[in-house]
Every structure is written in structure tokens, then in C-alpha cells.
Write an enzyme that holds these catalytic residues in place. Structure first.
Site, PDB file in Angstrom:
ATOM      1  N   LYS A  95      10.493   8.411 -15.620  1.00 48.77           N
ATOM      2  CA  LYS A  95      10.121   9.711 -15.056  1.00 48.77           C
ATOM      3  C   LYS A  95      10.159   9.685 -13.527  1.00 48.77           C
ATOM      4  O   LYS A  95      10.619  10.631 -12.901  1.00 48.77           O
ATOM      5  CB  LYS A  95       8.718  10.133 -15.527  1.00 48.77           C
ATOM      6  CG  LYS A  95       8.595  10.265 -17.046  1.00 48.77           C
ATOM      7  CD  LYS A  95       7.226  10.803 -17.450  1.00 48.77           C
ATOM      8  CE  LYS A  95       6.082   9.906 -17.026  1.00 48.77           C
ATOM      9  NZ  LYS A  95       5.994   8.650 -17.787  1.00 48.77           N
ATOM     10  N   ARG A 144      -0.807  15.135 -19.111  1.00 50.89           N
ATOM     11  CA  ARG A 144      -0.803  13.946 -19.952  1.00 50.89           C
ATOM     12  C   ARG A 144      -1.609  14.157 -21.228  1.00 50.89           C
ATOM     13  O   ARG A 144      -1.681  13.264 -22.061  1.00 50.89           O
ATOM     14  CB  ARG A 144      -1.400  12.791 -19.164  1.00 50.89           C
ATOM     15  CG  ARG A 144      -0.476  11.590 -19.034  1.00 50.89           C
ATOM     16  CD  ARG A 144      -1.195  10.549 -18.204  1.00 50.89           C
ATOM     17  NE  ARG A 144      -0.526   9.291 -18.166  1.00 50.89           N
ATOM     18  CZ  ARG A 144       0.374   8.924 -17.270  1.00 50.89           C
ATOM     19  NH1 ARG A 144       0.767   9.776 -16.349  1.00 50.89           N
ATOM     20  NH2 ARG A 144       0.889   7.715 -17.299  1.00 50.89           N
ATOM     21  N   ARG A 195       8.996  -4.932 -14.624  1.00 55.55           N
ATOM     22  CA  ARG A 195       8.449  -4.305 -13.416  1.00 55.55           C
ATOM     23  C   ARG A 195       7.236  -5.086 -12.911  1.00 55.55           C
ATOM     24  O   ARG A 195       7.006  -5.192 -11.713  1.00 55.55           O
ATOM     25  CB  ARG A 195       8.059  -2.848 -13.736  1.00 55.55           C
ATOM     26  CG  ARG A 195       7.620  -2.058 -12.527  1.00 55.55           C
ATOM     27  CD  ARG A 195       7.510  -0.592 -12.836  1.00 55.55           C
ATOM     28  NE  ARG A 195       6.272  -0.264 -13.528  1.00 55.55           N
ATOM     29  CZ  ARG A 195       5.970   0.949 -13.986  1.00 55.55           C
ATOM     30  NH1 ARG A 195       6.821   1.942 -13.835  1.00 55.55           N
ATOM     31  NH2 ARG A 195       4.836   1.176 -14.598  1.00 55.55           N
ATOM     32  N   ARG A 241       2.327  -4.416 -10.231  1.00 50.70           N
ATOM     33  CA  ARG A 241       1.344  -3.341 -10.411  1.00 50.70           C
ATOM     34  C   ARG A 241       0.207  -3.829 -11.293  1.00 50.70           C
ATOM     35  O   ARG A 241       0.436  -4.477 -12.306  1.00 50.70           O
ATOM     36  CB  ARG A 241       2.038  -2.141 -11.064  1.00 50.70           C
ATOM     37  CG  ARG A 241       1.928  -0.887 -10.237  1.00 50.70           C
ATOM     38  CD  ARG A 241       2.742   0.200 -10.821  1.00 50.70           C
ATOM     39  NE  ARG A 241       2.099   0.794 -12.000  1.00 50.70           N
ATOM     40  CZ  ARG A 241       2.509   1.930 -12.547  1.00 50.70           C
ATOM     41  NH1 ARG A 241       3.550   2.570 -12.043  1.00 50.70           N
ATOM     42  NH2 ARG A 241       1.890   2.413 -13.590  1.00 50.70           N
ATOM     43  N   ARG A 243      -1.684   1.416 -22.730  1.00 47.71           N
ATOM     44  CA  ARG A 243      -1.079   2.628 -22.160  1.00 47.71           C
ATOM     45  C   ARG A 243      -0.127   3.287 -23.159  1.00 47.71           C
ATOM     46  O   ARG A 243      -0.051   4.506 -23.239  1.00 47.71           O
ATOM     47  CB  ARG A 243      -0.349   2.289 -20.856  1.00 47.71           C
ATOM     48  CG  ARG A 243      -1.331   2.120 -19.688  1.00 47.71           C
ATOM     49  CD  ARG A 243      -0.757   1.268 -18.580  1.00 47.71           C
ATOM     50  NE  ARG A 243       0.428   1.838 -17.980  1.00 47.71           N
ATOM     51  CZ  ARG A 243       1.392   1.118 -17.395  1.00 47.71           C
ATOM     52  NH1 ARG A 243       1.307  -0.193 -17.346  1.00 47.71           N
ATOM     53  NH2 ARG A 243       2.414   1.717 -16.844  1.00 47.71           N
TER      54      ARG A 243
HETATM   55  P1  ADP Z   1       3.063   5.150 -16.160  1.00 47.16           P
HETATM   56  O1  ADP Z   1       3.718   6.440 -16.553  1.00 47.16           O
HETATM   57  O2  ADP Z   1       4.041   4.027 -15.945  1.00 47.16           O
HETATM   58  O3  ADP Z   1       1.907   4.761 -17.027  1.00 47.16           O
HETATM   59  P2  ADP Z   1       1.818   6.474 -13.887  1.00 47.16           P
HETATM   60  O4  ADP Z   1       2.062   6.056 -12.496  1.00 47.16           O
HETATM   61  O5  ADP Z   1       2.288   7.803 -14.311  1.00 47.16           O
HETATM   62  O6  ADP Z   1       2.467   5.304 -14.732  1.00 47.16           O
HETATM   63  O7  ADP Z   1       0.246   6.387 -14.236  1.00 47.16           O
HETATM   64  C1  ADP Z   1      -0.501   5.233 -14.014  1.00 47.16           C
HETATM   65  C2  ADP Z   1      -1.967   5.468 -14.454  1.00 47.16           C
HETATM   66  O8  ADP Z   1      -2.527   6.539 -13.672  1.00 47.16           O
HETATM   67  C3  ADP Z   1      -2.156   5.919 -15.895  1.00 47.16           C
HETATM   68  O9  ADP Z   1      -2.204   4.844 -16.808  1.00 47.16           O
HETATM   69  C4  ADP Z   1      -3.513   6.662 -15.799  1.00 47.16           C
HETATM   70  O10 ADP Z   1      -4.598   5.777 -15.765  1.00 47.16           O
HETATM   71  C5  ADP Z   1      -3.414   7.345 -14.444  1.00 47.16           C
HETATM   72  N1  ADP Z   1      -2.883   8.724 -14.543  1.00 47.16           N
HETATM   73  C6  ADP Z   1      -1.696   9.172 -14.037  1.00 47.16           C
HETATM   74  N2  ADP Z   1      -1.523  10.468 -14.311  1.00 47.16           N
HETATM   75  C7  ADP Z   1      -2.608  10.866 -15.025  1.00 47.16           C
HETATM   76  C8  ADP Z   1      -3.022  12.083 -15.641  1.00 47.16           C
HETATM   77  N3  ADP Z   1      -2.272  13.182 -15.593  1.00 47.16           N
HETATM   78  N4  ADP Z   1      -4.213  12.105 -16.316  1.00 47.16           N
HETATM   79  C9  ADP Z   1      -4.979  11.030 -16.390  1.00 47.16           C
HETATM   80  N5  ADP Z   1      -4.658   9.838 -15.842  1.00 47.16           N
HETATM   81  C10 ADP Z   1      -3.484   9.746 -15.171  1.00 47.16           C
END
Ligand code: ADP
Length: 188
Positions: free
Chosen positions: A13, A88, A128, A134, A145
Site C-alpha cells: 500500500k 482499518r 523488511r 521496524r 498483525r
Molecule cells: P502495516 O500495514 O505494514 O501493518 P502500517 O504502517 O499501516 O503498517 O501500520 C503499522 C501499525 O500502526 C499497525 O499495526 C497499527 O498498530 C497502527 N495503525 C496504523 N493505521 C491504523 C489505523 N487506521 N487504526 C488503528 N491502528 C493503526
């Protein structure tokens, strides 16, 4: 163009969102990036978010909704945006729809689903982890996740399908090939 990117963690994404933002000349809004910036800055909000992120859980709806609303109210988002990592869960999707009404903006045009299977996802995220280090790219957290994605985010496919906004694109192959696929489905 007001677009939502959907897909498991590591489905691409962020990468495709950057390319789409450049292509359409509109901002990409990533809640993950915004939360990591808050963590790095050591704000109260960042400290609260870090606990959930490190455990592979979702950060509280109020926190992410606040971040998104503040960003979408900026002038550069008035003519469109690409959302990466938000919504999400169904509650966030409903709030987003109401938020656009409140901001006097048109509704979401398309939700693009980047399809990548679980095995490939785990492989990418572990890769990654080696490259970027990370905090949430550890195998147990990755599995958590993916579970959270399947339980809470996957139902959003139905949410956008019911609104006739869902398009799906295989998220495997070369970055540019995937990008061209997205542009193609958006034309239909
Ligand atoms: P990925 O899609 O690789 O899991 P992101 O960078 O999108 O990575 O998100 C990393 C973390 O940030 C998620 O596991 C969550 O804890 C938090 N997060 C991101 N976006 C949201 C959201 N819309 N609602 C709740 N938590 C979020």
C-alpha cells in the site's frame, strides 16, 4: 480522486500509494507513517500508540481518526487524496464517510484491494525486518498483525463492495506492473 488502499500488512500500500499520489498530484495520507512520526517525536499520543503498535494491535480509533481528520482538512487534500492504512475497521470506515460530509468533500470514489497471500506477506515482512528494523516486523508480531487484518480490516472489502467501489488487483510482480494494473482498473 479520493481513494482508499486496502490490503494486508506488507501488501504494498505504501509503495503504490506514493506512485498514485505522484500520478494524480494529490497527497498520500498514511496513518502508519503519522503514528511512527508521533512515536519518534515522543509525544503523549506517540507513547500511547507505541504500545499498541509494538503488540501488533490497532491503535485507538479516536487517535487515528483525529490524525486523519486534521490531515484531510488541509487545503492540499481538498481536491483528492490516497488513504494508506485507514480505514482499518468498519467503525473507521463509517466515521470516514461522515467526516467527508462534514468537510464538505465528495465521497470516496474507489477502494483498491492489493491481493497478496499470507505466505508471501510473512516473507516480505521478515525481509523488511532485516532491511528497515521496524519494531513491529518480528515474526510473532507479524502473525498478530495478519490476524488483526483478517478479523478487522478484511470485512471492509464487503463494506466497499456493497457500495460498488471495490476494485481488486493482484499485488505480486514488479512494482511498476502492479501500478499499471491499478491504473487500468481505475479506468473502468
Ligand atoms: P502495516 O500495514 O505494514 O501493518 P502500517 O504502517 O499501516 O503498517 O501500520 C503499522 C501499525 O500502526 C499497525 O499495526 C497499527 O498498530 C497502527 N495503525 C496504523 N493505521 C491504523 C489505523 N487506521 N487504526 C488503528 N491502528 C493503526
Amino acid at each position: 480522486m479520493r481513494m482508499v488502499l486496502l490490503g494486508a500488512p506488507g501488501s504494498g500500500k505504501g509503495t503504490q500509494g506514493e506512485k498514485l499520489a505522484a500520478h494524480f498530484g494529490i497527497p498520500k495520507v498514511s496513518t502508519g507513517d503519522a503514528l511512527r512520526a508521533a512515536v519518534a517525536a515522543g509525544t503523549d499520543l506517540g507513547r500511547k500508540a507505541k504500545r499498541a503498535m509494538d503488540a501488533g494491535q490497532l491503535v485507538d480509533n479516536e487517535i487515528v481518526i483525529g490524525i486523519v481528520e486534521e490531515r484531510l482538512a488541509q487545503p492540499d487534500a481538498a481536491k483528492g487524496f490516497i488513504l494508506d492504512g485507514f480505514p482499518r475497521n468498519t467503525a473507521q470506515a463509517q466515521v470516514l464517510d461522515a467526516m467527508l460530509v462534514r468537510l464538505g468533500q465528495p465521497a470516496i470514489d474507489k477502494a483498491v484491494h492489493l491481493q497478496v497471500d499470507d505466505e508471501e506477506i510473512i516473507k516480505r515482512l521478515l525481509d523488511r525486518a532485516h532491511k528497515e528494523g521496524r519494531a513491529d516486523d518480528k515474526e510473532d508480531v507479524i502473525r498478530k498483525r495478519i490476524r488483526v487484518y483478517n478479523d478487522e480490516t478484511h470485512p471492509l472489502l464487503d463494506y466497499y463492495r456493497a457500495q460498488n467501489k471495490l476494485v481488486a488487483v493482484p499485488g505480486v510482480g514488479a512494482v511498476d506492473e502492479i501500478f499499471q494494473r491499478i491504473l487500468r482498473v481505475l479506468k473502468h
